[in-house]
Design a protein around this motif. Structure first.
Motif, PDB file in Angstrom:
ATOM      1  N   LYS A 258       0.827  -1.205   0.000  1.00 21.45           N
ATOM      2  CA  LYS A 258       0.000   0.000   0.000  1.00 21.45           C
ATOM      3  C   LYS A 258       0.863   1.257   0.000  1.00 21.45           C
ATOM      4  O   LYS A 258       0.578   2.224  -0.742  1.00 21.45           O
ATOM      5  N   ALA A 259       1.918   1.267   0.803  1.00 23.82           N
ATOM      6  CA  ALA A 259       2.780   2.444   0.890  1.00 23.82           C
ATOM      7  C   ALA A 259       3.473   2.725  -0.436  1.00 23.82           C
ATOM      8  O   ALA A 259       3.572   3.879  -0.878  1.00 23.82           O
ATOM      9  N   ILE A 260       3.954   1.680  -1.096  1.00 23.91           N
ATOM     10  CA  ILE A 260       4.633   1.875  -2.380  1.00 23.91           C
ATOM     11  C   ILE A 260       3.645   2.344  -3.439  1.00 23.91           C
ATOM     12  O   ILE A 260       3.939   3.254  -4.223  1.00 23.91           O
ATOM     13  N   ALA A 261       2.462   1.754  -3.463  1.00 18.24           N
ATOM     14  CA  ALA A 261       1.451   2.191  -4.427  1.00 18.24           C
ATOM     15  C   ALA A 261       1.110   3.663  -4.215  1.00 18.24           C
ATOM     16  O   ALA A 261       0.987   4.439  -5.173  1.00 18.24           O
ATOM     17  N   ALA A 262       0.988   4.056  -2.948  1.00 16.57           N
ATOM     18  CA  ALA A 262       0.651   5.453  -2.643  1.00 16.57           C
ATOM     19  C   ALA A 262       1.731   6.409  -3.128  1.00 16.57           C
ATOM     20  O   ALA A 262       1.429   7.512  -3.587  1.00 16.57           O
ATOM     21  N   ARG A 263       2.978   5.988  -3.031  1.00 19.54           N
ATOM     22  CA  ARG A 263       4.065   6.855  -3.501  1.00 19.54           C
ATOM     23  C   ARG A 263       3.963   7.135  -4.991  1.00 19.54           C
ATOM     24  O   ARG A 263       4.453   8.149  -5.477  1.00 19.54           O
ATOM     25  N   HIS A 264       3.302   6.238  -5.715  1.00 15.15           N
ATOM     26  CA  HIS A 264       3.146   6.417  -7.159  1.00 15.15           C
ATOM     27  C   HIS A 264       1.749   6.916  -7.529  1.00 15.15           C
ATOM     28  O   HIS A 264       1.378   6.903  -8.706  1.00 15.15           O
ATOM     29  N   VAL A 266      -1.169   5.609  -6.815  1.00 16.75           N
ATOM     30  CA  VAL A 266      -2.045   4.522  -7.258  1.00 16.75           C
ATOM     31  C   VAL A 266      -2.754   3.907  -6.052  1.00 16.75           C
ATOM     32  O   VAL A 266      -2.088   3.465  -5.110  1.00 16.75           O
ATOM     33  N   PRO A 267      -4.068   3.867  -6.027  1.00 13.60           N
ATOM     34  CA  PRO A 267      -4.758   3.140  -4.958  1.00 13.60           C
ATOM     35  C   PRO A 267      -4.355   1.671  -4.985  1.00 13.60           C
ATOM     36  O   PRO A 267      -4.174   1.084  -6.058  1.00 13.60           O
ATOM     37  N   LEU A 268      -4.212   1.088  -3.818  1.00 18.49           N
ATOM     38  CA  LEU A 268      -3.797  -0.316  -3.747  1.00 18.49           C
ATOM     39  C   LEU A 268      -4.769  -1.215  -4.492  1.00 18.49           C
ATOM     40  O   LEU A 268      -4.364  -2.176  -5.163  1.00 18.49           O
ATOM     41  N   ARG A 269      -6.054  -0.910  -4.417  1.00 18.22           N
ATOM     42  CA  ARG A 269      -7.040  -1.726  -5.124  1.00 18.22           C
ATOM     43  C   ARG A 269      -6.824  -1.671  -6.632  1.00 18.22           C
ATOM     44  O   ARG A 269      -7.032  -2.657  -7.336  1.00 18.22           O
ATOM     45  N   ALA A 270      -6.421  -0.533  -7.133  1.00 19.45           N
ATOM     46  CA  ALA A 270      -6.159  -0.420  -8.572  1.00 19.45           C
ATOM     47  C   ALA A 270      -4.979  -1.299  -8.971  1.00 19.45           C
ATOM     48  O   ALA A 270      -5.030  -2.025  -9.971  1.00 19.45           O
ATOM     49  N   ALA A 271      -3.903  -1.237  -8.199  1.00 15.38           N
ATOM     50  CA  ALA A 271      -2.740  -2.075  -8.504  1.00 15.38           C
ATOM     51  C   ALA A 271      -3.110  -3.553  -8.439  1.00 15.38           C
ATOM     52  O   ALA A 271      -2.670  -4.355  -9.272  1.00 15.38           O
ATOM     53  N   ALA A 272      -3.939  -3.931  -7.449  1.00 17.31           N
ATOM     54  CA  ALA A 272      -4.342  -5.334  -7.305  1.00 17.31           C
ATOM     55  C   ALA A 272      -5.179  -5.806  -8.483  1.00 17.31           C
ATOM     56  O   ALA A 272      -5.047  -6.951  -8.936  1.00 17.31           O
ATOM     57  N   LEU A 273      -6.048  -4.949  -9.004  1.00 18.43           N
ATOM     58  CA  LEU A 273      -6.871  -5.314 -10.154  1.00 18.43           C
ATOM     59  C   LEU A 273      -6.045  -5.431 -11.433  1.00 18.43           C
ATOM     60  O   LEU A 273      -6.285  -6.295 -12.265  1.00 18.43           O
ATOM     61  N   VAL A 306      -1.626   2.793 -14.075  1.00 17.15           N
ATOM     62  CA  VAL A 306      -0.568   2.310 -13.182  1.00 17.15           C
ATOM     63  C   VAL A 306       0.757   2.446 -13.916  1.00 17.15           C
ATOM     64  O   VAL A 306       0.971   1.820 -14.960  1.00 17.15           O
ATOM     65  N   ALA A 307       1.649   3.251 -13.380  1.00 16.37           N
ATOM     66  CA  ALA A 307       2.930   3.509 -14.034  1.00 16.37           C
ATOM     67  C   ALA A 307       3.864   2.314 -13.876  1.00 16.37           C
ATOM     68  O   ALA A 307       3.831   1.594 -12.868  1.00 16.37           O
ATOM     69  N   ALA A 308       4.721   2.123 -14.872  1.00 21.02           N
ATOM     70  CA  ALA A 308       5.707   1.042 -14.817  1.00 21.02           C
ATOM     71  C   ALA A 308       6.626   1.191 -13.612  1.00 21.02           C
ATOM     72  O   ALA A 308       7.137   0.199 -13.071  1.00 21.02           O
ATOM     73  N   ALA A 309       6.839   2.445 -13.166  1.00 18.92           N
ATOM     74  CA  ALA A 309       7.728   2.679 -12.025  1.00 18.92           C
ATOM     75  C   ALA A 309       7.227   1.992 -10.760  1.00 18.92           C
ATOM     76  O   ALA A 309       8.031   1.607  -9.897  1.00 18.92           O
ATOM     77  N   LEU A 310       5.902   1.841 -10.629  1.00 17.24           N
ATOM     78  CA  LEU A 310       5.365   1.135  -9.466  1.00 17.24           C
ATOM     79  C   LEU A 310       5.828  -0.315  -9.464  1.00 17.24           C
ATOM     80  O   LEU A 310       6.327  -0.832  -8.465  1.00 17.24           O
ATOM     81  N   TRP A 311       5.677  -0.988 -10.599  1.00 15.18           N
ATOM     82  CA  TRP A 311       6.107  -2.388 -10.697  1.00 15.18           C
ATOM     83  C   TRP A 311       7.618  -2.497 -10.473  1.00 15.18           C
ATOM     84  O   TRP A 311       8.086  -3.432  -9.820  1.00 15.18           O
ATOM     85  N   ASP A 312       8.370  -1.526 -10.995  1.00 12.38           N
ATOM     86  CA  ASP A 312       9.829  -1.548 -10.829  1.00 12.38           C
ATOM     87  C   ASP A 312      10.205  -1.490  -9.349  1.00 12.38           C
ATOM     88  O   ASP A 312      11.112  -2.203  -8.896  1.00 12.38           O
ATOM     89  N   GLU A 313       9.501  -0.639  -8.597  1.00 11.73           N
ATOM     90  CA  GLU A 313       9.829  -0.529  -7.181  1.00 11.73           C
ATOM     91  C   GLU A 313       9.437  -1.786  -6.418  1.00 11.73           C
ATOM     92  O   GLU A 313      10.144  -2.210  -5.491  1.00 11.73           O
TER      93      GLU A 313
END
Length: 336
Positions: A258-264, A266-273, A306-313
């Motif tokens: 959740k913390a990493i998603a927030a830094r980008h 992105v809501p955590l639910r969005a990243a999970a979907l 969802v930016a690629a940078a989120l997945w990279d982190e």
């Protein structure tokens, strides 16, 4: 909304599928009006794949879903239901409730496990009656974990015959474990696996065997439980994971996500979907809803970039293995 065929069948599913357990009074009562509004909202958002089961509310989910869809052109949507639990009248006559099984309904019936060939036929006939339909598109073996041999030797051949006769178009298995669907992929000619909770942003057990087997054999996977029983909706002490309070280590992992998603942004639910769409075997993500608001919120999260940078982190922090496939693009926002 983008659609994808299941395996080599002509059955197509939208990238987001509507899970109808909620409108079967999962955990708490839902009015009929709210249930119908949820299906209407899903339809308005472009969702054309709907999943139900006799287990959900002792048939209530099937009855409500069938009523909600009855005025829609039948060839414009896909319905899946499940076999393995027959509903039989309860001798007590509905004196209690069904909350022990998770549903806020009267216990007018009881579930009887049955993966025999006759049980498959009886289950589908009863489901069609509750749905008010002349056919379902997908029939899934539902949680055959403790009945694996009967499911393989009796229920599966019955489904295979029904598919050959055109009674159903696609067959498969729905479960929240990996060993059995992997075995079905190796030993049978199923078209689809509905895998719940085992390929999510939080954990990727399905990546070891189920998803590679499906991809290698040209089969499809529908991913359910992307929020891991609610933990990825709002990770906090007391949040549930696999229908029980989350262990501290699992909660800590969810909070890091959740913390990493927030830094980008992105809501955590969005990243999970978004996450499951990175694997080429995944045809759809199944998400349950009990209201129009929940449907619209889920669709909005799916459309959130969802930016690629989120997945990279997440890779860099060790929260995703280096070889984990990732979504290349945000799923389409276009209507069907």
């Amino acid at each position: 909304m983008r659609t994808t065929p299941l395996g080599g069948t002509g059955v197509r599913v939208t990238e987001l599928s509507f899970g109808a357990a909620g409108i079967g009074n999962l955990y708490r009562p839902v009015t009929a009006e709210a249930a119908f509004a949820a299906v209407d909202a899903a339809w308005d958002a472009g969702i054309r794949a709907f999943d139900t089961a006799p287990h959900y509310g002792l048939g209530l989910s099937e009855r409500r879903l069938g009523t909600a869809l009855c005025d829609r052109p039948r060839d414009t949507y896909t319905v899946s239901t499940k076999v393995g639990r027959l509903l039989e009248p309860n001798p007590r006559g509905g004196a209690g409730d069904d909350l022990a099984h998770g549903f806020a309904v009267s216990d007018t019936h009881r579930r009887v496990w049955d993966f025999s060939a006759d049980g498959v036929l009886r289950s589908l006939e009863a489901s069609l009656d509750r749905l008010g339909l002349d056919r379902v598109d997908i029939a899934l073996l539902h949680d055959p974990d403790d009945h694996a041999e009967q499911a393989l030797t009796e229920a599966y051949p019955a489904l295979e015959r029904l598919r050959a006769e055109g009674v159903v178009k696609a067959i498969g298995i729905g479960t929240n474990q990996c060993a059995l669907p992997a075995r079905f992929l190796r030993e049978t000619d199923i078209d689809v696996v509905l895998l719940a909770g085992r390929y999510t942003l939080l954990e990727q057990e399905g990546l070891a065997e189920v998803l590679p087997e499906a991809a290698a054999r040209g089969r499809s996977v529908i991913i359910g439980g992307v929020f891991n029983s609610g933990l990825l909706t709002d990770p906090r002490p007391g949040a549930t994971y696999d229908y029980a309070p989350a262990p501290r280590s699992v909660l800590d992992r969810a909070l890091r996500l959740k913390a990493i998603a927030a830094r980008h942004g992105v809501p955590l639910r969005a990243a999970a979907l978004h996450f499951p769409f990175g694997h080429r075997a995944v045809a759809s993500v199944l998400s349950g809803a009990r209201s129009a608001e929940e449907v619209r919120d889920t669709v909005d999260r799916l459309r959130h970039p969802v930016a690629a940078a989120l997945w990279d982190e997440l890779h860099a922090e060790g929260l995703l293995a280096p070889d984990t496939p990732l979504p290349a693009v945000t799923p389409s926002k276009e209507a069907p």
